[in-house]
Design a protein around this motif. Structure first.
Motif, PDB file in Angstrom:
ATOM      1  N   VAL A  52       3.505   1.152   5.409  1.00 32.73           N
ATOM      2  CA  VAL A  52       3.623   0.512   4.100  1.00 32.73           C
ATOM      3  C   VAL A  52       2.894   1.368   3.070  1.00 32.73           C
ATOM      4  CG1 VAL A  52       1.604  -0.977   4.500  1.00 32.73           C
ATOM      5  CG2 VAL A  52       3.288  -1.609   2.764  1.00 32.73           C
ATOM      6  N   TYR A  53       3.560   1.605   1.965  1.00 29.77           N
ATOM      7  CA  TYR A  53       2.995   2.439   0.897  1.00 29.77           C
ATOM      8  C   TYR A  53       2.444   1.553  -0.208  1.00 29.77           C
ATOM      9  CZ  TYR A  53       2.781   5.739  -3.002  1.00 29.77           C
ATOM     10  OH  TYR A  53       2.366   6.494  -4.063  1.00 29.77           O
ATOM     11  N   LEU A  54       1.179   1.801  -0.543  1.00 31.34           N
ATOM     12  CA  LEU A  54       0.520   1.087  -1.631  1.00 31.34           C
ATOM     13  C   LEU A  54       0.359   2.058  -2.800  1.00 31.34           C
ATOM     14  CD1 LEU A  54      -2.169  -0.932   0.360  1.00 31.34           C
ATOM     15  CD2 LEU A  54       0.044  -1.715  -0.493  1.00 31.34           C
ATOM     16  N   GLN A  55       1.103   1.791  -3.850  1.00 35.72           N
ATOM     17  CA  GLN A  55       1.182   2.645  -5.036  1.00 35.72           C
ATOM     18  C   GLN A  55      -0.133   2.640  -5.802  1.00 35.72           C
ATOM     19  OE1 GLN A  55       3.941   4.440  -6.253  1.00 35.72           O
ATOM     20  NE2 GLN A  55       2.560   5.172  -7.828  1.00 35.72           N
ATOM     21  N   GLY A  56      -0.378   3.724  -6.528  1.00 37.16           N
ATOM     22  CA  GLY A  56      -1.526   3.763  -7.424  1.00 37.16           C
ATOM     23  C   GLY A  56      -1.324   2.855  -8.629  1.00 37.16           C
ATOM     24  N   GLY A  57      -2.375   2.712  -9.404  1.00 42.08           N
ATOM     25  CA  GLY A  57      -2.307   1.812 -10.555  1.00 42.08           C
ATOM     26  C   GLY A  57      -3.725   1.430 -10.995  1.00 42.08           C
ATOM     27  N   PRO A  58      -3.982   0.102 -11.051  1.00 40.85           N
ATOM     28  CA  PRO A  58      -3.110  -1.017 -10.684  1.00 40.85           C
ATOM     29  C   PRO A  58      -1.995  -1.233 -11.717  1.00 40.85           C
ATOM     30  CG  PRO A  58      -5.097  -1.837 -11.716  1.00 40.85           C
ATOM     31  CD  PRO A  58      -5.286  -0.356 -11.570  1.00 40.85           C
ATOM     32  N   GLY A  59      -0.968  -1.966 -11.294  1.00 45.09           N
ATOM     33  CA  GLY A  59       0.045  -2.393 -12.232  1.00 45.09           C
ATOM     34  C   GLY A  59       1.334  -1.609 -12.226  1.00 45.09           C
ATOM     35  N   ARG A  80       9.490   3.718   9.820  1.00 42.33           N
ATOM     36  CA  ARG A  80      10.286   2.906   8.903  1.00 42.33           C
ATOM     37  C   ARG A  80       9.329   2.569   7.757  1.00 42.33           C
ATOM     38  NH1 ARG A  80      15.052   0.227  10.036  1.00 42.33           N
ATOM     39  NH2 ARG A  80      14.802   0.842  12.225  1.00 42.33           N
ATOM     40  N   VAL A  81       9.653   2.974   6.545  1.00 40.17           N
ATOM     41  CA  VAL A  81       8.717   2.909   5.418  1.00 40.17           C
ATOM     42  C   VAL A  81       9.025   1.697   4.548  1.00 40.17           C
ATOM     43  CG1 VAL A  81       7.948   4.089   3.307  1.00 40.17           C
ATOM     44  CG2 VAL A  81       8.352   5.401   5.412  1.00 40.17           C
ATOM     45  N   LEU A  82       7.974   1.029   4.093  1.00 46.31           N
ATOM     46  CA  LEU A  82       8.114  -0.077   3.154  1.00 46.31           C
ATOM     47  C   LEU A  82       7.433   0.315   1.847  1.00 46.31           C
ATOM     48  CD1 LEU A  82       9.304  -3.015   3.226  1.00 46.31           C
ATOM     49  CD2 LEU A  82       6.932  -3.794   3.337  1.00 46.31           C
ATOM     50  N   LEU A  83       8.237   0.451   0.793  1.00 42.83           N
ATOM     51  CA  LEU A  83       7.723   0.751  -0.541  1.00 42.83           C
ATOM     52  C   LEU A  83       7.507  -0.571  -1.258  1.00 42.83           C
ATOM     53  CD1 LEU A  83      10.206   3.651  -1.406  1.00 42.83           C
ATOM     54  CD2 LEU A  83       7.853   3.875  -0.590  1.00 42.83           C
ATOM     55  N   LEU A  84       6.257  -0.959  -1.385  1.00 42.21           N
ATOM     56  CA  LEU A  84       5.911  -2.292  -1.870  1.00 42.21           C
ATOM     57  C   LEU A  84       5.688  -2.296  -3.376  1.00 42.21           C
ATOM     58  CD1 LEU A  84       5.075  -5.240  -0.990  1.00 42.21           C
ATOM     59  CD2 LEU A  84       2.710  -4.374  -0.995  1.00 42.21           C
ATOM     60  N   ASP A  85       6.405  -3.157  -4.074  1.00 44.11           N
ATOM     61  CA  ASP A  85       6.073  -3.452  -5.466  1.00 44.11           C
ATOM     62  C   ASP A  85       4.993  -4.533  -5.450  1.00 44.11           C
ATOM     63  OD1 ASP A  85       7.932  -1.693  -6.455  1.00 44.11           O
ATOM     64  OD2 ASP A  85       9.359  -3.207  -7.124  1.00 44.11           O
ATOM     65  N   GLN A  86       3.740  -4.111  -5.600  1.00 43.71           N
ATOM     66  CA  GLN A  86       2.639  -5.064  -5.547  1.00 43.71           C
ATOM     67  C   GLN A  86       2.871  -6.204  -6.538  1.00 43.71           C
ATOM     68  OE1 GLN A  86      -0.749  -2.537  -6.342  1.00 43.71           O
ATOM     69  NE2 GLN A  86      -0.045  -1.063  -4.823  1.00 43.71           N
ATOM     70  N   ARG A  87       2.327  -7.344  -6.248  1.00 37.27           N
ATOM     71  CA  ARG A  87       2.549  -8.528  -7.081  1.00 37.27           C
ATOM     72  C   ARG A  87       2.378  -8.199  -8.563  1.00 37.27           C
ATOM     73  NH1 ARG A  87      -1.484 -13.264  -6.136  1.00 37.27           N
ATOM     74  NH2 ARG A  87      -0.363 -13.388  -4.141  1.00 37.27           N
TER      75      ARG A  87
END
Length: 433
Positions: A52-59, A80-87
């Protein structure tokens, strides 16, 4: 219902998950969280481990890759990769000036936004993990703020992780936002000096633009009020691998001659508003300093207060002499909300967040000291966004964490370095390098 489709070399599947707004009240209000699954086309039917990929940010929502771009090429060899749009980001339930009034007034909006930090993001991940993997742990790749989330993950739910890989995102475990910015301004000054050493012609160009902004009220086509402080904030570019070059090309076409004299060109204004507007990621501006909140001390517009300790960043004073104008970096200020039409309605909400004194701790030093999850982190030698000294102190506090300290890349090394960065970090985590 999940929908699958193809891009060159990959199969993509859209997922939507329902998560509690407040994980301590699981029967209450819910949010939608979106994620995009990516798997190599020739492995689509295989039982693969998840990353699971946690994008930089936040936001910010997760990267919208096309095919096997950047680090994804390496990941898809075995995951198998999960590109997560954080809440609150991307295709998840949105948070912006249009939707926040549904919460009520500024006080209710500020309360709502306290649920959009690393602690809630990690609890979202745990719900999603159990649904997707049947309970098996997964690998997390955390970039920048995503690394902050990964360290929180290690602090609170290490049983959910098989491996943690962090790039440019080892946070201080106990620093207040003031400490982060006191360390940041000197780093930014070094980056600006390096830019001017590369492009000495930009010294006069930047001074001329700043002088024009001090003498004129400039409003960009989208309604953004371009003050000299806002112009200085374009220095955020200097933390990326190609940022100095991008800033140079921006400055070189700033002015155009007209019957009324020299004015800022339409092309320059168009480029600047695209760089400065928070319309596409307002959550970043709202919770950026809140992402450091861990105790009873308010963040209290930390970047703005600490900036006053570094008078060399005062443009008006600089222009009375012949020194170079200093750009600034990754920071949000009260005037950010006054300048940007996408943020103006949220100024009072932002003030209330800055005044909060009830932040929960984000990291557990004792649990990190007993860590058993394989962890590797890239620490960039003079990272403009995350202090190298703070990162190395944290690295020593996490049992078993292996670091790769490098000056080959800037903060965006996991993107600019393509498959190499992720390959190196996975090897370190597996004790293969």
């Amino acid at each position: 219902m999940s929908v699958s489709y193809r891009q060159p070399g990959v199969v993509l599947t859209d997922h939507r998950f329902t998560v509690p707004l407040d994980h301590d009240a699981p029967d209450g209000e819910t949010l939608d969280v979106y994620a995009r699954e990516v798997v190599a086309g020739d492995k689509a039917g295989q039982d693969l481990p998840w990353l699971v990929y946690l994008q930089g940010g936040p936001g910010f929502g997760a990267n919208r890759f096309i095919g096997k771009q950047a680090w994804l090429e390496r990941a898809l060899k075995e995951y198998r990769v999960l590109l997560l749009d954080q809440r609150g980001t991307g295709h998840s339930t949105p948070v912006n000036r249009q939707t926040l009034p549904l919460r009520g007034g500024p006080a209710a909006q500020a309360d709502y936004l306290t649920r959009f930090r690393a602690d809630s993001i990690v609890r979202d991940c745990e719900l999603i993990r159990r649904e997707l993997t049947g309970g098996a742990p997964w690998t997390v790749l955390g970039q920048s703020f995503g690394g902050f989330c990964a360290v929180h993950y290690l602090s609170t739910a290490p049983e959910g992780l098989s491996t943690a890989v962090i790039t440019g995102g080892l946070p201080s475990l106990d620093a207040h936002a003031d400490d982060a910015y006191r360390a940041a301004y000197p780093r930014v000054e070094r980056k600006v000096a390096a830019h001017y050493a590369r492009y000495p012609q930009d010294v006069e160009r930047a001074r001329r633009i700043a002088d024009h902004l001090l003498a004129h009220d400039v409003v960009l086509p989208n309604g953004y009020r371009l003050t000299v402080e806002a112009f200085q904030s374009l220095g955020i570019l200097l933390g990326g691998s190609d940022g100095s070059h991008r800033l140079h090309y921006l400055l070189e076409h700033a002015f155009v001659r007209t019957p009324q004299g020299s004015v800022l060109s339409d092309a320059f204004q168009e480029d600047v508003q695209a760089l400065l507007s928070y319309a596409g990621h307002p959550l970043y501006a709202l919770v950026h300093e809140a992402s450091y909140g861990q105790d009873t001390r308010p963040t209290d517009w930390s970047a703005e207060r600490v900036r006053a300790e570094f008078p060399q960043f005062d443009a008006a004073k600089t222009l009375t002499g012949d020194g170079p104008l200093l750009f600034t970096g990754e920071s949000v200020h009260p005037w950010t909300f006054d300048c940007d039409p996408a943020l103006r309605p949220l100024r009072e909400t932002a003030d209330l967040l800055a005044a909060r004194t009830d932040w929960r701790p984000l990291y557990d030093p004792e649990r990190l000291a007993a860590n058993e999850v394989p962890v590797a982190a890239a620490v960039y030698h003079d990272d403009m966004y995350v202090d190298t000294g703070h990162s190395l102190t944290t690295a020593r506090a996490v049992r078993g964490l292996r670091t790769w300290v490098t000056d080959e890349f800037e903060h965006d090394g996991v993107r600019a370095g393509g498959p190499r960065v992720l390959d190196r970090l996975l090897a370190l985590a597996r004790d293969e390098a």
